[in-house]
Design a protein around this motif. Structure first.
Motif, PDB file in Angstrom:
ATOM      1  N   GLU A 272     -12.533  -0.980  -7.311  1.00  0.00           N
ATOM      2  CA  GLU A 272     -11.168  -0.787  -7.818  1.00  0.00           C
ATOM      3  C   GLU A 272     -10.135  -1.285  -6.820  1.00  0.00           C
ATOM      4  O   GLU A 272      -9.143  -1.920  -7.196  1.00  0.00           O
ATOM      5  CB  GLU A 272     -10.933   0.687  -8.128  1.00  0.00           C
ATOM      6  CG  GLU A 272     -11.730   1.199  -9.325  1.00  0.00           C
ATOM      7  CD  GLU A 272     -11.686   2.709  -9.450  1.00  0.00           C
ATOM      8  OE1 GLU A 272     -11.916   3.217 -10.555  1.00  0.00           O
ATOM      9  OE2 GLU A 272     -11.439   3.402  -8.422  1.00  0.00           O
ATOM     10  N   TYR A 273     -10.372  -1.012  -5.548  1.00  0.00           N
ATOM     11  CA  TYR A 273      -9.428  -1.441  -4.524  1.00  0.00           C
ATOM     12  C   TYR A 273      -9.425  -2.956  -4.391  1.00  0.00           C
ATOM     13  O   TYR A 273      -8.366  -3.577  -4.245  1.00  0.00           O
ATOM     14  CB  TYR A 273      -9.772  -0.789  -3.197  1.00  0.00           C
ATOM     15  CG  TYR A 273      -8.769  -1.076  -2.100  1.00  0.00           C
ATOM     16  CD1 TYR A 273      -7.455  -0.634  -2.212  1.00  0.00           C
ATOM     17  CD2 TYR A 273      -9.140  -1.785  -0.960  1.00  0.00           C
ATOM     18  CE1 TYR A 273      -6.526  -0.899  -1.218  1.00  0.00           C
ATOM     19  CE2 TYR A 273      -8.220  -2.049   0.040  1.00  0.00           C
ATOM     20  CZ  TYR A 273      -6.917  -1.615  -0.098  1.00  0.00           C
ATOM     21  OH  TYR A 273      -5.992  -1.884   0.887  1.00  0.00           O
TER      22      TYR A 273
ATOM     23  N   ARG B 295       2.144   1.734  -3.512  1.00  0.00           N
ATOM     24  CA  ARG B 295       1.113   2.137  -4.479  1.00  0.00           C
ATOM     25  C   ARG B 295       0.736   3.609  -4.303  1.00  0.00           C
ATOM     26  O   ARG B 295       0.729   4.376  -5.268  1.00  0.00           O
ATOM     27  CB  ARG B 295      -0.115   1.236  -4.321  1.00  0.00           C
ATOM     28  CG  ARG B 295      -1.284   1.605  -5.231  1.00  0.00           C
ATOM     29  CD  ARG B 295      -0.915   1.485  -6.700  1.00  0.00           C
ATOM     30  NE  ARG B 295      -1.901   2.098  -7.545  1.00  0.00           N
ATOM     31  CZ  ARG B 295      -2.660   1.416  -8.402  1.00  0.00           C
ATOM     32  NH1 ARG B 295      -2.534   0.103  -8.477  1.00  0.00           N
ATOM     33  NH2 ARG B 295      -3.517   2.046  -9.159  1.00  0.00           N
TER      34      ARG B 295
ATOM     35  N   LYS C 248       0.828  -1.210   0.000  1.00  0.00           N
ATOM     36  CA  LYS C 248       0.000   0.000   0.000  1.00  0.00           C
ATOM     37  C   LYS C 248       0.859   1.254   0.000  1.00  0.00           C
ATOM     38  O   LYS C 248       0.537   2.234  -0.690  1.00  0.00           O
ATOM     39  CB  LYS C 248      -0.948  -0.025   1.205  1.00  0.00           C
ATOM     40  CG  LYS C 248      -2.055  -1.065   1.084  1.00  0.00           C
ATOM     41  CD  LYS C 248      -3.159  -0.867   2.110  1.00  0.00           C
ATOM     42  CE  LYS C 248      -2.711  -1.164   3.512  1.00  0.00           C
ATOM     43  NZ  LYS C 248      -3.847  -1.176   4.468  1.00  0.00           N
TER      44      LYS C 248
ATOM     45  N   MET D  16      -9.452   5.312  -4.928  1.00  0.00           N
ATOM     46  CA  MET D  16     -10.060   4.104  -5.496  1.00  0.00           C
ATOM     47  C   MET D  16     -11.443   3.845  -4.897  1.00  0.00           C
ATOM     48  O   MET D  16     -11.670   4.046  -3.706  1.00  0.00           O
ATOM     49  CB  MET D  16      -9.184   2.881  -5.224  1.00  0.00           C
ATOM     50  CG  MET D  16      -7.873   2.840  -5.951  1.00  0.00           C
ATOM     51  SD  MET D  16      -7.028   1.265  -5.595  1.00  0.00           S
ATOM     52  CE  MET D  16      -5.507   1.491  -6.520  1.00  0.00           C
TER      53      MET D  16
ATOM     54  N   THR E 204     -10.048  -5.071  -6.762  1.00  0.00           N
ATOM     55  CA  THR E 204      -9.322  -5.567  -7.937  1.00  0.00           C
ATOM     56  C   THR E 204      -7.813  -5.435  -7.731  1.00  0.00           C
ATOM     57  O   THR E 204      -7.048  -6.333  -8.103  1.00  0.00           O
ATOM     58  CB  THR E 204      -9.762  -4.800  -9.197  1.00  0.00           C
ATOM     59  OG1 THR E 204     -11.158  -5.022  -9.412  1.00  0.00           O
ATOM     60  CG2 THR E 204      -8.980  -5.257 -10.421  1.00  0.00           C
ATOM     61  N   TRP E 205      -7.381  -4.336  -7.120  1.00  0.00           N
ATOM     62  CA  TRP E 205      -5.944  -4.159  -6.860  1.00  0.00           C
ATOM     63  C   TRP E 205      -5.436  -5.205  -5.876  1.00  0.00           C
ATOM     64  O   TRP E 205      -4.375  -5.799  -6.083  1.00  0.00           O
ATOM     65  CB  TRP E 205      -5.683  -2.756  -6.336  1.00  0.00           C
ATOM     66  CG  TRP E 205      -4.244  -2.523  -5.995  1.00  0.00           C
ATOM     67  CD1 TRP E 205      -3.210  -2.336  -6.882  1.00  0.00           C
ATOM     68  CD2 TRP E 205      -3.656  -2.487  -4.687  1.00  0.00           C
ATOM     69  NE1 TRP E 205      -2.019  -2.183  -6.191  1.00  0.00           N
ATOM     70  CE2 TRP E 205      -2.265  -2.273  -4.854  1.00  0.00           C
ATOM     71  CE3 TRP E 205      -4.179  -2.607  -3.394  1.00  0.00           C
ATOM     72  CZ2 TRP E 205      -1.390  -2.183  -3.763  1.00  0.00           C
ATOM     73  CZ3 TRP E 205      -3.316  -2.513  -2.319  1.00  0.00           C
ATOM     74  CH2 TRP E 205      -1.935  -2.309  -2.507  1.00  0.00           C
TER      75      TRP E 205
ATOM     76  N   LEU F 138      -4.360   5.027  -3.002  1.00  0.00           N
ATOM     77  CA  LEU F 138      -5.477   4.157  -2.648  1.00  0.00           C
ATOM     78  C   LEU F 138      -6.736   4.931  -2.293  1.00  0.00           C
ATOM     79  O   LEU F 138      -7.848   4.442  -2.498  1.00  0.00           O
ATOM     80  CB  LEU F 138      -5.073   3.271  -1.469  1.00  0.00           C
ATOM     81  CG  LEU F 138      -3.796   2.442  -1.673  1.00  0.00           C
ATOM     82  CD1 LEU F 138      -3.490   1.645  -0.416  1.00  0.00           C
ATOM     83  CD2 LEU F 138      -3.946   1.517  -2.875  1.00  0.00           C
TER      84      LEU F 138
END
Length: 383
Positions: free
Chosen positions: A34-35, A24, A21, A30, A37-38, A27
């Motif tokens: 979307e989160y 990335r 995290k 998102m 899927t990540w 976050l």
């Protein structure tokens, strides 16, 4: 009508998720979808290996819910408890039912999703909570019994070990052996390159579940070029206590998981595997790591066990009996690269053909539906 399944899991270890995290960084922007899927794309733990292949059939609506991650839970709260007072509503719901805040969030999402079946593949939530959700309850075990967990809170259990199966069936719980395997999407997501590490190990260390393994690896690390990744576990939980074993601490590279871990296996000349202490006591050698290593194209050197010759064909991995034997085989296969590569290729081909999560998920789905049919005959149903 599609069968609805909500799977509860974790990204493991949590320290790996926190690092991912931080790396990335974006976050907050998102959505929940979307989160999710990540998180799935990290390929940590069991990712969406069950839900993806169930959904591919067109007969299931299966979804992942990630526990132990406050970012995921807060995004769930914003979606389910609509409006600016969503946190307050979650706390009020928790207090009214005597639940923790996390349990209230779970309950709200269960009501929102209305699953026919709940699959608690990881078990950080007390098992007495799940029967309150009104769905078919499923769990899976591959090590010691989790804290605050009882088999009778579940309608269906999946286990690795025949000893567990016999024990839980004595409790009157339908219990099945669930195969381990590799998701066939994984090899295509790895970079093909030559070995960067001589000998590697990835997994849990410490006194809880892994005491014998830790002693073995300490001796191996003192006498070979061993690189280690993983986490340390003692009786109080995850700790940085690996510093108490200097020879391991010197070779330790921290936590890893998911695609990063698979790439380490792909980039290693030899990957050493060992089992949790429970498996050592029962004489059974069988863990998810074996399939992860072989599926990634790594060369697997695993501890000998009485079940291996019956469960696997010859020539797809190599076994060792003790630390001396392990050291000798590391030396031999470090020199004999052609033989090593041939065995690794055979292992990869075998697990992709015979231990694909596509097939495991479909077998799982058939058994879940069978339990749902039994449940319907008793007059129970979702929501």
């Amino acid at each position: 009508m599609k069968t609805r399944l909500l799977k509860f899991d974790i990204v493991h270890p949590v320290a790996y998720l926190e690092r991912a995290k931080r790396e990335r960084g974006d976050l907050a922007a998102m959505s929940l979808a979307e989160y999710r899927t990540w998180l799935i794309g990290l390929r940590s733990n069991y990712s969406d290996f069950y839900t993806h292949w169930l959904n591919e059939t067109g007969e299931w609506a299966a979804e992942e819910f990630f526990l132990l991650d406050p970012v995921f839970l807060n995004k769930v709260v914003r979606e389910v408890f609509d409006g600016p007072t969503h946190r307050l509503k979650a706390r009020i719901a928790a207090r009214a039912k005597g639940w923790t805040w996390t349990e209230a969030v779970i309950a709200a999402y269960v009501e929102h999703f209305c699953p026919d079946a709940i699959f608690a593949r990881s078990n950080p939530i007390r098992s007495a909570f799940w029967p309150q959700m009104g769905a078919l309850n499923i769990s899976r075990l591959s090590a010691r019994l989790p804290w605050n967990w009882h088999p009778e809170h579940f309608d269906l259990l999946f286990v690795d070990d025949p000893v567990f199966r016999e024990f839980f069936q004595m409790h009157g719980v339908r219990t099945l052996l669930n195969r381990q395997g590799i998701d066939p999407r994984i090899p295509g997501e790895l970079a093909p390159r030559s070995a960067r590490f001589a000998t590697t190990f990835v997994g849990g260390l410490g006194v809880r579940n892994f005491a014998r393994r830790t002693r073995f690896l300490a001796e191996l690390a003192a006498r070979t070029e061993l690189d280690l990744w993983g986490y340390w576990w003692d009786e109080t939980g995850p700790q940085s206590s690996i510093q108490t074993v200097p020879v391991l601490a010197q070779r330790f590279h921290g936590v890893t998981s998911g695609l990063e871990m698979y790439q380490i296996f792909r980039d290693s000349a030899v990957v050493v595997n060992d089992y949790v202490d429970l498996d050592t006591h029962t004489g059974i050698g069988y863990n998810q790591r074996m399939f992860e290593v072989m599926g990634a194209g790594g060369f697997l050197l695993t501890r000998a066990a009485r079940n291996l010759s019956a469960d696997f064909p010859a020539g797809i991995f190599v076994t060792y009996e003790c630390v001396e034997d392990c050291i000798d085989k590391i030396a031999y296969f470090t020199r004999n690269t052609a033989e090593r590569d041939e065995i690794a290729a055979a292992g990869r081909a075998h697990v992709l053909e015979n231990a694909s999560f596509r097939d495991i998920a479909l077998d799982f789905g058939r058994e879940v539906r069978r339990s749902l049919d039994l449940r319907e005959q008793r007059g129970a149903g979702p929501c």
